[in-house]
Design an enzyme around this catalytic site. Structure first.
Site, PDB file in Angstrom:
ATOM      1  N   TRP A  38       0.827  -1.218   0.000  1.00 28.80           N
ATOM      2  CA  TRP A  38       0.000   0.000   0.000  1.00 28.80           C
ATOM      3  C   TRP A  38       0.852   1.256   0.000  1.00 28.80           C
ATOM      4  CZ3 TRP A  38      -4.868   2.211   0.437  1.00 28.80           C
ATOM      5  CH2 TRP A  38      -4.923   3.479   1.028  1.00 28.80           C
TER       6      TRP A  38
ATOM      7  N   GLU B  14      -4.471  18.377   7.094  1.00 24.97           N
ATOM      8  CA  GLU B  14      -3.325  17.480   7.032  1.00 24.97           C
ATOM      9  C   GLU B  14      -2.286  18.039   6.057  1.00 24.97           C
ATOM     10  OE1 GLU B  14      -5.375  13.182   7.852  1.00 24.97           O
ATOM     11  OE2 GLU B  14      -5.406  13.789   5.766  1.00 24.97           O
TER      12      GLU B  14
ATOM     13  N   ASP C 234       0.412   9.123   1.135  1.00 29.15           N
ATOM     14  CA  ASP C 234       1.126  10.384   0.908  1.00 29.15           C
ATOM     15  C   ASP C 234       2.590  10.260   0.476  1.00 29.15           C
ATOM     16  OD1 ASP C 234      -1.118  10.697   2.457  1.00 29.15           O
ATOM     17  OD2 ASP C 234      -0.124  11.760   4.076  1.00 29.15           O
TER      18      ASP C 234
HETATM   19  C1  FRU Z   1      -2.880  12.077   4.963  1.00 32.35           C
HETATM   20  C2  FRU Z   1      -2.568  11.316   6.231  1.00 32.35           C
HETATM   21  C3  FRU Z   1      -1.607  12.101   7.084  1.00 32.35           C
HETATM   22  C4  FRU Z   1      -0.969  11.042   7.911  1.00 32.35           C
HETATM   23  C5  FRU Z   1      -0.900   9.898   6.958  1.00 32.35           C
HETATM   24  C6  FRU Z   1      -1.075   8.567   7.592  1.00 32.35           C
HETATM   25  O1  FRU Z   1      -3.288  11.264   3.921  1.00 32.35           O
HETATM   26  O2  FRU Z   1      -3.757  11.049   6.925  1.00 32.35           O
HETATM   27  O3  FRU Z   1      -2.206  13.123   7.823  1.00 32.35           O
HETATM   28  O4  FRU Z   1       0.292  11.419   8.373  1.00 32.35           O
HETATM   29  O5  FRU Z   1      -1.909  10.101   6.004  1.00 32.35           O
HETATM   30  O6  FRU Z   1      -0.815   7.546   6.703  1.00 32.35           O
END
Ligand code: FRU
Length: 735
Positions: A283, A458, A286
């Site tokens: 998977w 985020e 980000d």
């Molecule tokens: C954004 C997020 C971030 C976090 C990460 C966790 O897509 O939710 O805020 O650090 O993904 O995988």
């Protein structure tokens, strides 16, 4: 710091008492003593616990159990039973507590560790049955040991009760009695099934877990969807003990774990991107730690190496010299006792401010611990081998705020003589300053009352751009849920940063970075003077866990240049492919100007179409009506892109585009966004196996959407409604 309570309770004599023919009680602690259990260290006391330890605890039998609980002080130790002879097929016991690598129960057979069980974590205070299949150890001498190792950061609880041997398992799942074997090949392959119930995987080698901490997997129960490949070449000729919790007797994973010299990563599955970064396997979400250093673009990413859904977050790692081809490499950061590795950034510490060495790369990331990742703290790690491996700083975390649960995704840049961290803090962005990347001080907070607050904020990024020789600052903020197409999307603010505060210009917020549904959590590379190279995650939290790929899930957008331009109404943040991408495509076909008052079909697009191409054309429309184009394949699937001058919108109808039923939100409504009406639309459409990235008028509008056609789209049909359009210079390119 609160006082630690570590109580244990005791059991009677360690003689097996026969409660019935099929079951022997090893110990139930009901005589209020520990009998012959041996107490070592400080985690357990010399008598068993009762409900006085914590009245929330339930599920134990009778009045007594053994437990270790800690609220912050350091306690470490174990409690070992006297030895007994295994006489039945199963050992059953009740276990509760926090799921943590530092709290577990283990079985030793003649001194050798056979299996470790950790609390399942569903309800910390509720004891539940665990069963071990010990049939292959019958007649041999065994001990049971309960361990706890807690400290200020690692708080926890473990509770054990009613240990019995039986001819039947009490739990429907078995905590496997390990597969022990001699590692002799490169890959260990564990069969997995997408979406099956979670189990916990540990691979022990000389008492160390090769996986750093136990990882959650979905083992193959009914069928094998993919294999989890684990490189074991580093421990060759050593004994490995694989443990998977909660496996039923007939689950396919049993008997199908193997080791192999070679493993071919499935690069040939239908939706495997040909030129966008996808992980080898597993998977991704980000992009993280994006930094240019020594002639290479380093791209880390949120990564689960042990499954194809979001879990076990690591930083995967890929590197590119040209922003077009990405070399996948082993992951660089793995979860530890502070938790999973969530998003963050990397910088080159030219002046050695952090003390890890001149020009070292320093990664600043969120350690996400707790049951639901609610303990979020910022940590750092450094690399002195050009990003290939990282050493975590010994004094992590470097920034905490226990009053916050959403406290993550540090993006760090050197601004006006200090390191500035932009951090997502609930529904605001907080800015912190530091001279050395270790000590951080809050300088300001932005966001209340402006922009979209329909979800959690985020992945911020604060960048300085030029607009007509004027310095402007842009703050990117991703938000989930609450995006205009459902799920996640990235908004931005344009304004000024004075070294302390970000002040947004008065504009009609929210402004969205991309008009499409699948461009999220994107940020820019650091250390690219004069360029702002952006990569986003090409998916949407609404359906990213369900997209119809097999051995991997999701990809990154192509790298894009961010810049400011005027769209006729206001200044907007444009994003267009970096020049390197244009350079990579070669012109293969051209069609000159065409006037269309109904439709025009280009069929085929390419004589050999592998599913990755670029189509450029300019549409000069009348200033009314609707017009657009459809990507079509030989299965009558179509992705329909429409610009509507009645509503001034761009939309993509995915309802007949191919596979869509994997999630109800994917194609329920067309992806539709407002646009500013233009006299002409210069279109650049980049297609890869599961994606379309459309740039209008040099990225004034970008429209990024995933698509899952069941065969390659190899026709384009331009269409109009109530208007005539001229299509100029159709050009088709391949890689
Ligand atoms: C954004 C997020 C971030 C976090 C990460 C966790 O897509 O939710 O805020 O650090 O993904 O995988």
């Amino acid at each position: 710091m609160r006082r630690s309570i570590h109580i244990l309770y005791f059991a009677g004599l360690f003689l097996l008492s026969a409660s019935c023919k099929n079951t022997y009680i090893i110990d139930d602690f009901e005589d209020g003593s520990l009998g012959k259990w041996v107490v070592e260290g400080s985690a357990f006391s010399y008598t068993p616990a009762t409900e006085a330890l914590d009245s929330n605890i339930s599920g134990y039998k009778g009045s007594f159990f053994v437990a270790s609980k800690n609220h912050g002080t350091t306690v470490k130790g174990h409690l070992t039973s006297s030895s007994f002879v295994i006489q039945k097929d199963y050992i059953n016991f009740l276990l509760g507590g926090t799921p943590s690598p530092s709290a577990y129960v283990e079985l030793l057979v003649e001194g050798n560790l056979i299996v470790t069980s950790t609390p399942s974590g569903e309800d910390h205070n509720l004891l539940d049955w665990i069963s071990w299949d010990v049939s292959s150890f019958k007649g041999r001498k065994a001990n049971i040991r309960i361990n706890a190792d807690f400290n200020e950061q690692r708080k926890g609880l473990i509770i054990l009760d009613h240990i019995e041997m039986s001819s039947r398992p009490k739990s429907t799942y078995l905590d496997l009695c390990s597969f022990t074997f001699n590692a002799s090949k490169k890959w260990l392959l564990i069969p997995a099934e997408d979406g099956s119930d979670n189990s916990i995987l540990s691979i022990l080698c000389e008492d160390q877990n090769l996986l750093n901490v136990p990882q959650t997997i979905t083992p193959a129960r009914k069928r094998i969807d993919y294999y989890i490949p684990i490189d074991i070449s580093g421990v060759n000729s050593k004994m490995l003990n694989i443990q998977i919790t909660k496996v039923k007797k007939n689950d396919v994973v049993r008997g199908n774990i193997s080791q192999e010299d070679e493993y071919v990563f499935s690069y040939d599955e239908p939706y495997r991107q040909l030129w966008h970064m996808t992980p080898f396997h597993g998977w991704t979400n980000d992009p993280n730690g994006m930094v240019f250093h020594n002639g290479e673009y380093h791209l880390a990413y949120q990564y689960n190496p042990y499954g194809t859904r979001h879990n076990n977050m690591h930083w995967g790692y890929a590197v590119s010299k040209d922003l077009v081809t990405w070399e996948n490499r082993p992951f660089i950061l793995a979860p530890d006792s502070l938790g999973s590795i969530f998003s963050g950034s990397s910088v080159v510490d030219v002046e050695n401010t952090a003390g890890f060495g001149k020009n070292s790369i320093v990664a600043i990331y969120t350690s996400a611990g707790g049951k639901n990742y609610e303990i979020q703290q910022q940590s750092i790690a450094y690399s002195d081998d050009n990003g290939r491996s990282y050493t975590k700083y010994g004094k992590n975390p470097v920034l905490t705020d226990h009053s916050r649960t959403d406290f993550r995704d540090p993006k760090v840049a050197w601004i006006q003589g200090q390191w500035v961290m932009s951090l997502a803090t609930g529904q605001t962005i907080s800015f912190y300053g530091s001279s050395d990347l270790n000590g951080w001080k809050k300088i300001s907070e932005f966001g209340e009352g402006t922009g979209s607050h329909n979800g959690v904020w985020e992945c911020p990024d604060l960048i300085k751009l030029k607009y007509k020789d004027q310095d402007k600052w842009v703050l990117l903020v991703s938000i989930n849920p609450g995006g205009p197409h459902g799920g996640s999307a990235t908004q931005y603010f344009i304004g000024h940063f004075d070294g302390q505060h970000f002040i947004a210009d008065k504009m009609d917020y929210p402004l969205w970075l991309d008009a499409g549904a699948d461009n999220y959590a994107g940020v820019t590379f650091s250390n690219t003077p004069g360029r702002h190279i952006f990569i986003g995650w090409m998916s949407n939290w609404m359906y990213s866990n369900d997209v119809p790929t097999k051995s991997f899930r999701n990809s990154m957008t192509m790298p894009r240049e961010l810049y400011l331009k005027h769209d006729g109404e206001k200044i907007v943040l444009g994003n267009k492919p970096v020049p390197e991408i244009y350079d990579a495509f070669n012109l293969v076909k051209e069609v000159k100007n065409i006037s269309v008052s109904d439709s025009f079909l280009l069929d085929p697009l390419l004589t050999e179409n592998v599913g990755a191409y670029r189509v450029d054309f300019t549409i000069i429309p009348e200033q009314k009506g609707k017009f657009g184009f459809a990507l079509l394949n030989d299965k009558n699937e179509k992705a329909l892109f429409i610009i509507d001058h009645n509503t001034n919108t761009i939309s993509l109808d995915r309802s007949a585009s191919g596979l869509v039923s994997f999630h109800p939100g994917f194609a329920k409504n067309p992806v539709c966004s407002p646009i500013v009406r233009q006299a002409s639309y210069k279109m650049e459409l980049f297609v890869d196996k599961q994606s379309s990235e459309l740039f209008i008028n040099d990225g004034e509008v970008s429209f990024t959407n995933t698509l899952f056609p069941t065969s390659v789209y190899n026709k384009i049909q331009w269409i109009t409604e109530d208007c005539r359009i001229i299509i100029e210079d159709i050009k088709i390119y391949t890689l």
